[in-house]
Enzyme design. Structure first.
Site, PDB file in Angstrom:
ATOM      1  CE  LYS A   1     -73.765 -26.176 -25.432  1.00 42.20           C
ATOM      2  NZ  LYS A   1     -72.684 -26.963 -26.062  1.00 42.20           N
TER       3      LYS A   1
ATOM      4  CD  GLU B   1     -74.263 -29.050 -28.628  1.00 36.44           C
ATOM      5  OE1 GLU B   1     -74.323 -28.403 -27.568  1.00 36.44           O
ATOM      6  OE2 GLU B   1     -73.306 -29.795 -28.935  1.00 36.44           O
TER       7      GLU B   1
END
Length: 121
Positions: free
Chosen positions: A100, A23
């Site tokens: 997200k 990420e």
């Protein structure tokens, strides 16, 4: 004091937030929705941008935070964004959601989000 609502919805910014190395390395898009409580009466009466919240400046400020220093949790990101909103003159309170939609979850899903509500102390 009257409180009106100025909203900015769907601000999409690439950021590198998350607890996993991938990420941080590749990043992903985060989407921010924000609703600001403010009094718009003076701005409406004078037709003067300086008497309200400049939502262009707001968008730039929020985008800089999302694209900036990585954090592990979207809760932390949401708090930083809400704090930035409260620094704008004339903002009394903020409700802000960080989405997200590409979160690393093994199950099929549409979105993960955190919403915070904060006011002037």
């Amino acid at each position: 004091m009257d409180t009106d609502l100025i909203t900015l919805t769907g601000l999409r910014v690439h950021g590198r937030h998350g607890v996993f190395d991938h990420e941080r390395a590749t990043g992903q898009d985060f989407i921010v929705d924000v609703a600001l409580r403010t009094d718009t009466a003076e701005a409406a009466a004078t037709d003067d941008l300086t008497r309200t919240v400049d939502y262009g400046a707001l968008a730039d400020t929020l985008a800089d935070i999302v694209a900036g220093e990585p954090v592990n949790l979207i809760e932390t990101l949401a708090e930083r964004l809400a704090d930035a909103c409260l620094k704008f003159d004339r903002v009394h309170a903020v409700e802000l959601t960080v989405h997200k939609p590409q979160a690393p979850i093994a199950q099929q899903f549409t979105d993960v989000s955190v919403t915070v509500t904060r006011g002037q102390s």
